[in-house]
Design an enzyme around this catalytic site. Structure first.
Site, short mmCIF file in Angstrom:
data_model
loop_
_atom_site.label_atom_id
_atom_site.label_comp_id
_atom_site.label_asym_id
_atom_site.label_seq_id
_atom_site.Cartn_x
_atom_site.Cartn_y
_atom_site.Cartn_z
N GLY A 14 0.82 -11.33 16.16
CA GLY A 14 1.56 -10.13 15.78
C GLY A 14 2.43 -10.34 14.55
N TYR A 33 -6.57 -7.85 16.53
CA TYR A 33 -7.34 -7.77 15.28
C TYR A 33 -7.47 -9.12 14.57
CZ TYR A 33 -6.87 -2.61 15.02
OH TYR A 33 -6.95 -1.27 15.24
N GLU A 62 9.60 -5.49 -6.30
CA GLU A 62 8.70 -6.33 -5.50
C GLU A 62 9.02 -7.80 -5.76
OE1 GLU A 62 6.16 -5.92 -3.02
OE2 GLU A 62 6.50 -8.08 -3.12
N ALA A 110 -11.32 -0.25 12.54
CA ALA A 110 -12.38 -1.24 12.72
C ALA A 110 -11.77 -2.62 12.86
CB ALA A 110 -13.34 -1.22 11.53
N ALA A 113 14.91 -7.04 -3.67
CA ALA A 113 15.84 -5.90 -3.69
C ALA A 113 16.73 -5.93 -2.45
CB ALA A 113 15.06 -4.60 -3.73
N THR A 159 -3.43 0.06 6.61
CA THR A 159 -3.24 0.46 5.22
C THR A 159 -3.41 1.97 5.01
OG1 THR A 159 -3.71 -1.66 4.24
CG2 THR A 159 -4.29 0.25 2.92
N LYS A 174 -9.39 -10.89 3.72
CA LYS A 174 -10.03 -11.07 5.04
C LYS A 174 -11.48 -10.58 4.99
CE LYS A 174 -10.40 -7.88 7.49
NZ LYS A 174 -9.35 -7.28 8.28
N SER A 215 0.83 -1.22 0.00
CA SER A 215 0.00 0.00 0.00
C SER A 215 0.86 1.26 0.00
CB SER A 215 -0.89 0.02 1.23
OG SER A 215 -1.68 -1.15 1.28
P1 NDP Z 1 -1.27 -7.48 17.20
O1 NDP Z 1 0.15 -7.14 17.33
O2 NDP Z 1 -2.29 -6.44 17.11
O3 NDP Z 1 -1.70 -8.46 18.39
C1 NDP Z 1 -0.98 -9.60 18.67
C2 NDP Z 1 -1.77 -10.45 19.64
O4 NDP Z 1 -1.06 -11.64 19.90
C3 NDP Z 1 -1.97 -9.75 20.97
O5 NDP Z 1 -3.21 -10.14 21.49
C4 NDP Z 1 -0.80 -10.31 21.80
O6 NDP Z 1 -1.08 -10.36 23.17
C5 NDP Z 1 -0.71 -11.72 21.27
N1 NDP Z 1 0.64 -12.25 21.36
C6 NDP Z 1 1.78 -11.66 20.97
N2 NDP Z 1 2.83 -12.47 21.19
C7 NDP Z 1 2.34 -13.60 21.74
C8 NDP Z 1 2.92 -14.79 22.22
N3 NDP Z 1 4.23 -14.98 22.15
N4 NDP Z 1 2.13 -15.73 22.74
C9 NDP Z 1 0.80 -15.53 22.82
N5 NDP Z 1 0.18 -14.42 22.39
C10 NDP Z 1 0.94 -13.45 21.86
O7 NDP Z 1 -1.27 -8.46 15.96
P2 NDP Z 1 -2.28 -9.01 14.95
O8 NDP Z 1 -1.55 -10.21 14.50
O9 NDP Z 1 -3.67 -9.18 15.43
O10 NDP Z 1 -2.33 -7.88 13.85
C11 NDP Z 1 -1.17 -7.23 13.37
C12 NDP Z 1 -1.49 -5.81 12.97
O11 NDP Z 1 -2.20 -5.80 11.76
C13 NDP Z 1 -2.38 -5.10 13.98
O12 NDP Z 1 -1.64 -4.39 14.90
C14 NDP Z 1 -3.22 -4.20 13.14
O13 NDP Z 1 -2.70 -2.90 13.19
C15 NDP Z 1 -3.15 -4.77 11.75
N6 NDP Z 1 -4.46 -5.29 11.37
C16 NDP Z 1 -5.48 -4.42 11.18
C17 NDP Z 1 -6.73 -4.89 10.83
C18 NDP Z 1 -7.86 -3.94 10.66
O14 NDP Z 1 -7.62 -2.76 10.51
N7 NDP Z 1 -9.09 -4.43 10.71
C19 NDP Z 1 -6.98 -6.30 10.64
C20 NDP Z 1 -5.84 -7.12 10.88
C21 NDP Z 1 -4.63 -6.62 11.22
P3 NDP Z 1 -0.92 -9.10 24.15
O15 NDP Z 1 -2.15 -8.27 23.95
O16 NDP Z 1 -0.87 -9.73 25.49
O17 NDP Z 1 0.34 -8.42 23.76
#
Ligand code: NDP
Length: 451
Positions: free
Chosen positions: A261, A176, A34, A341, A114, A310, A50, A14
């Site tokens: 994450g 998320y 890319e 959202a 790259a 994005t 998604k 993006s």
């Molecule tokens: P996030 O970084 O938002 O959340 C990660 C989650 O995994 C948290 O709940 C965290 O827990 C947990 N976690 C992290 N490490 C571990 C571990 N070692 N063991 C167990 N649990 C763990 O990641 P996502 O993967 O959900 O999304 C990545 C990013 O993508 C988001 O930050 C968001 O900005 C973006 N996104 C946006 C969307 C939208 O706009 N609708 C949709 C999807 C993604 P804890 O809370 O305890 O740290």
């Protein structure tokens, strides 16, 4: 010194595509490299596929609901492979549009990985290119903790291409991606459990929002395991996966989906050849102009560890293109009041401060809340409820935060975000005439503070 290009962008996601296209349209000589797919995470393994899967999942409730309106509909089966095939076709269409957009803007598109050679040189497919500015927009990559049995895990890239729908799935994570995919799997008929290591998922979101979503998912009979960590995963003879949790409990599933994450995608980028510093979390450190510690190299989007959204990457790409090549139109990105959202079922949408954050920031707040059953469900037995909340600064009457859990929350919140950006007070909300009958009108008719 003359360079091959004015701007060399690494990564056609993006942010990278936005920067490249606009820089080229401003007259710059631009290349983009890319190595995977055009459109990056959002188009290929993120927002777009998604959302299509969320739509698919929603039909479960829609079919049921339609019966209360007199339709004789029976959902006989759901075919995962049709969904994935049609989704893939749509993504290929979008990939082609991205390619056309880049080429029509006059950008040189290089298909290949790259690698930075020095502060002004990038190598792709064995050829070196020089550029006055290099923009790193390589995004992120799913991160899965190193647990025994990690090799059996599906990550948030692979989930979009699962050959079969799992009958039983464990989703690990609590933000998320985890809640969105738990909703997708559950809506499509998989027996779904979600395991999160903390007390309650969606850390950082308003507490009422988190609790409301919890209640709604429990009503749908999803299994939620909080304060729950996976110890190890064992593949059994019948290919099912045996999960052992740290508290000794076990469960058996067909798929373990990790949404824990994302990390910055810096693999083999050649950072050792330049003076680009990383922050404590391992993201590329940039200043407010997206400059790294190597003055000719910039970085935007998920790789810099800001809000991984994005529209944020798009805004940053635009800001870079303008600052470098159309100075008179440059405006810094405004990171205040970014709406967002979560496409769980039901959806969450939010803009501004949570109640907890507002209080922590020292605001004396008035809180307005409303919970009600949507009119659409009134002829049915479905008990889903909408939740809405406004956080208002007692001193100035400004609305500091707005939160919703319910159908189309994201659609509705975009307009509210405009109002909050314009500094709307609660009085402005009160003076706004509602649109009847909608759920949205509740936001302009909440009169009695709850706290
Ligand atoms: P996030 O970084 O938002 O959340 C990660 C989650 O995994 C948290 O709940 C965290 O827990 C947990 N976690 C992290 N490490 C571990 C571990 N070692 N063991 C167990 N649990 C763990 O990641 P996502 O993967 O959900 O999304 C990545 C990013 O993508 C988001 O930050 C968001 O900005 C973006 N996104 C946006 C969307 C939208 O706009 N609708 C949709 C999807 C993604 P804890 O809370 O305890 O740290």
């Amino acid at each position: 010194m003359s360079y091959d290009f004015d701007l060399f962008v690494i990564g056609a996601g993006s942010g990278g595509v936005r920067a490249a296209r606009f820089a080229a349209s401003f007259g710059a000589r631009v290349a983009v490299a890319e190595s995977r797919y055009l459109g990056g995470t959002c188009v290929n393994v993120g927002c777009v596929p998604k959302k299509l899967m969320v739509y698919a999942a929603h039909f479960h409730d829609d079919f049921q609901l339609s019966r209360s309106f007199g339709w004789d509909v029976e959902a006989k089966s759901f075919d995962w492979s049709t969904l994935i095939r049609n989704k893939n076709t749509e993504i290929e269409r979008l990939n082609a549009i991205y390619e056309k957009l880049l080429l029509n803007s006059g950008v040189t598109l290089l298909n290949g990985h790259a690698k930075l050679i020095d502060a002004h040189t990038v190598a792709v497919n064995g050829q070196q290119y020089s550029a006055e500015h290099i923009l790193i927009a390589v995004g992120g990559w799913p991160q899965v903790p190193d647990i025994p049995g990690r090799e059996h895990v599906t990550d948030s890239n692979q989930v979009f291409f699962l050959p079969e729908q799992p009958k039983r799935v464990l989703v690990v994570g609590g933000c998320y991606i985890a809640v969105e995919f738990a909703s997708v799997f559950h809506g499509l008929g998989s027996e779904t459990q979600l395991a999160y290591r903390g007390d309650l998922f969606l850390r950082g979101f308003d507490q009422d929002v988190r609790e409301h979503l919890q209640q709604e998912l429990l009503k749908k009979d999803m299994t939620l395991r909080f304060n729950c960590d996976v110890q190890n995963i064992d593949k059994q003879a019948d290919k099912s996966l045996l999960i052992t949790f740290k508290d000794g409990q076990t469960t058996e599933v067909d798929c373990v989906f990790y949404a824990t994450g994302r990390r910055p995608m810096l693999d083999n980028l050649g950072l050792e050849n330049v003076n680009v510093k990383l922050d404590k979390q391992g993201h590329i450190a940039v200043n407010e102009l997206y400059q790294t510690s190597e003055s000719s190299i910039l970085a935007i989007g998920d790789v810099t560890g800001g809000m991984q959204l994005t529209p944020v990457a798009l805004a940053e790409g635009m800001a870079v293109a303008r600052r470098l090549f159309r100075k008179e139109e440059y405006r810094p990105v405004d990171y205040n009041l970014i709406p967002t959202a979560v496409f769980s079922l039901p959806n969450i949408a939010t803009v501004g401060l949570s109640e907890e954050q507002a209080r922590a920031d020292g605001f004396a707040v008035q809180v307005f809340k409303s919970t009600f059953r949507p009119m659409k469900l009134s002829l049915s037995e479905q008990q889903e409820r909408i939740f809405m909340k406004l956080i208002v600064d007692e001193k100035t009457d400004r609305v500091l935060g707005c939160h919703m859990v319910g159908p189309a929350a994201g659609e509705l919140m975009q307009g509210i975000a405009v109002a909050l950006k314009a500094g709307a007070t609660k009085q402005v909300f009160d003076d706004t005439i509602g649109i009847h009958p909608t759920a949205a009108e509740e936001f302009v008719t909440m009169r009695t503070p709850s706290a």
